[in-house]
Structure formats: structure tokens, C-alpha cells
Design an enzyme around this catalytic site. Structure first.
Site, PDB file in Angstrom:
ATOM      1  CB  ALA A 148      -0.893  -0.005   1.236  1.00  0.00           C
ATOM      2  N   GLY A 149       0.290   2.351  -0.480  1.00  0.00           N
ATOM      3  CA  GLY A 149       1.001   3.628  -0.474  1.00  0.00           C
ATOM      4  C   GLY A 149       1.497   4.047  -1.837  1.00  0.00           C
ATOM      5  CG  ASN A 180       5.672   7.974   3.955  1.00  0.00           C
ATOM      6  OD1 ASN A 180       4.639   8.454   4.424  1.00  0.00           O
ATOM      7  ND2 ASN A 180       5.983   6.687   4.092  1.00  0.00           N
ATOM      8  CG  PHE A 240      -3.711   7.669   6.563  1.00  0.00           C
ATOM      9  CD1 PHE A 240      -2.723   6.809   6.114  1.00  0.00           C
ATOM     10  CD2 PHE A 240      -4.474   7.257   7.658  1.00  0.00           C
ATOM     11  CE1 PHE A 240      -2.482   5.581   6.734  1.00  0.00           C
ATOM     12  CE2 PHE A 240      -4.243   6.035   8.292  1.00  0.00           C
ATOM     13  CZ  PHE A 240      -3.239   5.202   7.829  1.00  0.00           C
ATOM     14  CG  ASN A 275      -3.407   0.237   4.100  1.00  0.00           C
ATOM     15  OD1 ASN A 275      -3.638   1.173   4.856  1.00  0.00           O
ATOM     16  ND2 ASN A 275      -2.489  -0.663   4.350  1.00  0.00           N
ATOM     17  CG  ASN A 285      -1.920   1.404   7.871  1.00  0.00           C
ATOM     18  OD1 ASN A 285      -1.190   1.233   8.843  1.00  0.00           O
ATOM     19  ND2 ASN A 285      -1.568   2.146   6.848  1.00  0.00           N
ATOM     20  CB  SER A 298       0.420   5.117   9.149  1.00  0.00           C
ATOM     21  OG  SER A 298       0.967   6.383   8.835  1.00  0.00           O
ATOM     22  CG  ASN A 341       3.894   9.449   8.561  1.00  0.00           C
ATOM     23  OD1 ASN A 341       4.839   9.859   9.212  1.00  0.00           O
ATOM     24  ND2 ASN A 341       4.024   8.582   7.582  1.00  0.00           N
ATOM     25  CB  THR A 342      -2.456   9.275  11.413  1.00  0.00           C
ATOM     26  OG1 THR A 342      -2.541   9.419   9.987  1.00  0.00           O
ATOM     27  CG2 THR A 342      -3.754   9.757  12.028  1.00  0.00           C
ATOM     28  CE  LYS A 373       2.110  -2.082   5.758  1.00  0.00           C
ATOM     29  NZ  LYS A 373       2.061  -1.456   4.416  1.00  0.00           N
ATOM     30  CG  ASN A 433       3.271   0.941   7.937  1.00  0.00           C
ATOM     31  OD1 ASN A 433       3.927   1.636   7.172  1.00  0.00           O
ATOM     32  ND2 ASN A 433       1.958   1.081   8.057  1.00  0.00           N
TER      33      ASN A 433
END
Length: 360
Positions: free
Chosen positions: A69-70, A118, A122, A146, A177, A180, A182-183, A218, A247
């Protein structure tokens, strides 16, 4: 064995990659997606053999090499991706509502490390727009989505179930997911009680679909032993179809590039050992009860094979494509077939977990 055609394709692709590497990373990523949409990316079609064909969590895969994903967050290049040789493709992450993600720059190329950082957060078009594209998907691919949560959501756990309920009819599998980086506070959902509650909602939404899907979880590579054990226990209790490990990482171990100080998740070559260790520990904890998908730093057939021997039934890649291009899919797939044959394996399933001891 390279044919003159594949050799020419590789040279052409390397020239294109050299140009893209001099372009802003996020813009280069957009151009790569456009090449796939326009049908000018490598398209070897179906890559398979008796040795590579496998069944993972009820999914019949022509080969075990998937796209993580991504790469195609908004499901915009499904036709091109269906012809790129992957055994399965995961798009997204998708959230209920569109969101812009974090401010740019938010993607960094760490060339000397063959890595990337990165902090997209999202960014995506939202589940309604994405679902419209999924509805016209090629039928001859194994396609997953995802699932993500909106940054401003009052109930993040409910977001995952909402996206699954909306997009499920056009999918072959879905991935929760919670890993991540980044959230803000998203990784808190990997805690035992929060994860159990979240998965309960997702599995209920899945049961309500006309045709329920394999649902994967994930996880992050940064869980400690206790956290990993909790995740395994909750995943087994919730009856998810499998676990995707892993991840991106917040660690910067062994990274030389000056961009290493940028905030966000690190992917690519430096993640390989850390993610493979987590994969092998998870394989021990779940003891064959759940299929595992190994992702993190896969850039060669040897690395794909190492993940499989460490307990993965299939693998995914993404960052290596930035450096090796899409022809890498064919290289890894044919190389994996050769490595399995050299070790006397008639089927890939026979090799899964044969090298767990090397990593634990």
C-alpha cells in the site's frame, strides 16, 4: 535469463529512473503513476509457475510478490498495475473523507541508503472517489485496499469499518492499518484493548458484506516483545486472515543519508533486518495459525526468499521500485523460482518458515 526485449526495457527504464531521481520525489511518484495509467510502464503480464502459485488466506495468487500500500493511494493505475507482474496489489490507504495529508515536502529520497522517508499522513481522495475506481477494476488481478482513519475523526476505530463496508464489494482483501507513524496517536490503536475493540468493529462490518473478505492487520516494526505478543494474541482471537509485517519504522539505525533527520516513517533497504526479525518472532508466536506477509526492504529475489524462509507466505515491496523500477517485479519473481528450485522445493509453501531460526 534476460531476453533482448527485457534488456532493452531495463535500459529504457533505468534512463527514465535517472530522470525521475533528479525530480522532486513526490512529483516523480506522480509521474510514475501516470506512466502506468498511460500504459508505458513495463507490463510482463502474468508471472507464474507451479512453484510460485500459492494460496494465502484463501486468496489464489499466481506468485507471492505483491505491491505494498502507499504506491497507488487513490486506485488510479489499476489497469497498469494488473499487468506489471505482481501476484497481488494493495492500494490505499483510504479514509472515509478526503484529506490533504501533511504539508509538503513529505517524501524524501535517501539514495545512498536505497531508502525513503515519508510523512504523507494518509493523503487520499476519500472512500467515495476511490470506490468509484475500484468498481471498474480489472477482474484478473488480486486487489486489496488498505483501510485508514481520518486525522480529525471522533471515532477512528469506526472509520476502518466504514471504509470496509463502503468499498468491500469491489475488493479481494482488506488491510487494517494501525501502524502508520504519520497520523498522530494512530499507533496507540495497536495496544491490546484498543486493537481488540477496533478489530471487533471491522470484523462485524466484514461479516455484513454479501461476500466477506480476508482481512489482514498491518503492524509496525517498532513493537517491543510484549507488544508483539499482544498483537499476535488479539489477531488470533479476532480471527483476522493474516498479519502484514511490517510498516515503516521510526528508527534510523544504520542510515547514512543527510535526510535521515526528517520526521516520518523510514522504508527501504535499512528496514530489511528489523522487519524480518519482527516477522520471524511473529511466526514463532502464531506458530502457523495465521499466514504472514513480509514487507520491509525487499529489493531482490534473495531478500524475498529470506522473508519467506523467516515465515512469510508472501511478500510485498514498494521503496525498492524507486531504485530498481517495475522490471524488478519480474527479476524477483523469476529469481525466487530459481532459488526455490535450487533448494529442492516443488512449491513455495514448502519453504515458508524453514529459516526462522536464523532470525530469532
Amino acid at each position: 535469463m534476460q531476453t533482448p526485449h527485457t534488456h532493452a526495457m531495463k535500459l529504457l527504464e533505468q534512463a527514465g529512473l535517472a530522470v525521475l531521481r533528479r525530480t522532486d520525489p513526490e512529483r516523480a511518484h506522480g509521474l510514475a503513476l501516470r506512466a502506468l495509467q498511460a500504459g508505458i510502464a513495463p507490463a510482463p503480464g502474468l508471472l507464474t509457475s507451479d512453484r510460485l502459485r500459492c494460496n494465502v488466506a484463501g486468496l489464489t495468487l499466481p506468485n507471492p510478490v505483491g505491491l505494498a500500500a502507499g504506491f497507488d493511494k487513490n486506485a488510479e493505475a489499476l489497469l497498469g498495475l494488473s499487468r506489471a507482474g505482481f501476484g497481488f496489489v494493495e492500494v490505499g490507504a483510504a479514509t472515509p473523507h478526503p484529506q490533504p495529508g501533511n504539508p509538503r515536502p513529505r517524501l524524501f529520497r535517501l539514495s545512498e541508503d536505497r531508502a525513503a522517508i515519508n510523512r504523507f499522513g494518509f493523503n487520499n481522495d476519500g472512500m467515495i472517489a476511490i470506490n468509484e475506481r475500484l468498481a471498474t477494476r480489472p477482474r484478473d488481478m488480486v486487489l486489496g485496499l488498505n483501510l485508514g482513519a481520518n486525522k480529525t475523526s471522533e471515532d477512528r476505530a469506526a472509520d476502518f469499518a466504514q471504509v470496509l463496508a463502503h468499498c468491500g464489494p469491489h475488493l479481494d482483501f482488506a488491510t487494517v492499518n494501525v501502524s502508520s507513524p504519520n497520523t498522530e496517536r494512530l499507533r496507540d490503536l495497536q495496544g491490546k484493548a484498543a486493537l481488540a475493540a477496533l478489530l471487533e468493529g471491522v470484523m462485524q462490518a466484514n461479516a455484513d458484506l454479501a461476500a466477506p473478505l480476508p482481512v489482514f492487520l498491518k503492524i509496525a516494526p517498532d513493537l517491543d516483545e510484549g507488544g508483539l505478543s499482544d498483537v499476535a494474541e488479539v489477531a488470533l482471537a479476532a480471527r483476522v486472515a493474516g498479519i502484514i509485517a511490517t510498516n515503516t519504522t521510526l528508527s534510523r539505525d544504520g542510515v547514512r543519508s543527510p535526510e535521515a533527520r526528517e520526521a516520518g516513517g523510514l522504508s527501504g533497504a535499512p528496514l530489511f533486518e528489523r522487519s524480518t526479525r519482527v516477522l520471524a518472532k511473529l511466526a514463532r508466536l502464531t506458530d502457523g495459525a495465521l499466514p504472514l506477509i513480509g514487507v520491509g526492504g525487499v529489493g531482490s529475489a534473495e531478500q524475498a526468499y529470506a522473508k519467506i524462509r523467516a515465515g512469510a507466505s508472501a511478500v510485498q515491496l514498494y521503496t525498492a521500485l524507486v531504485y530498481g523500477g517495475l522490471t524488478l517485479v519480474q527479476e524477483i519473481t523469476t529469481g525466487l523460482d530459481r532459488l526455490l528450485a535450487a533448494d529442492g522445493h516443488a512449491h513455495i509453501a514448502d519453504a515458508v518458515g524453514t529459516g526462522i531460526g536464523d532470525w530469532t
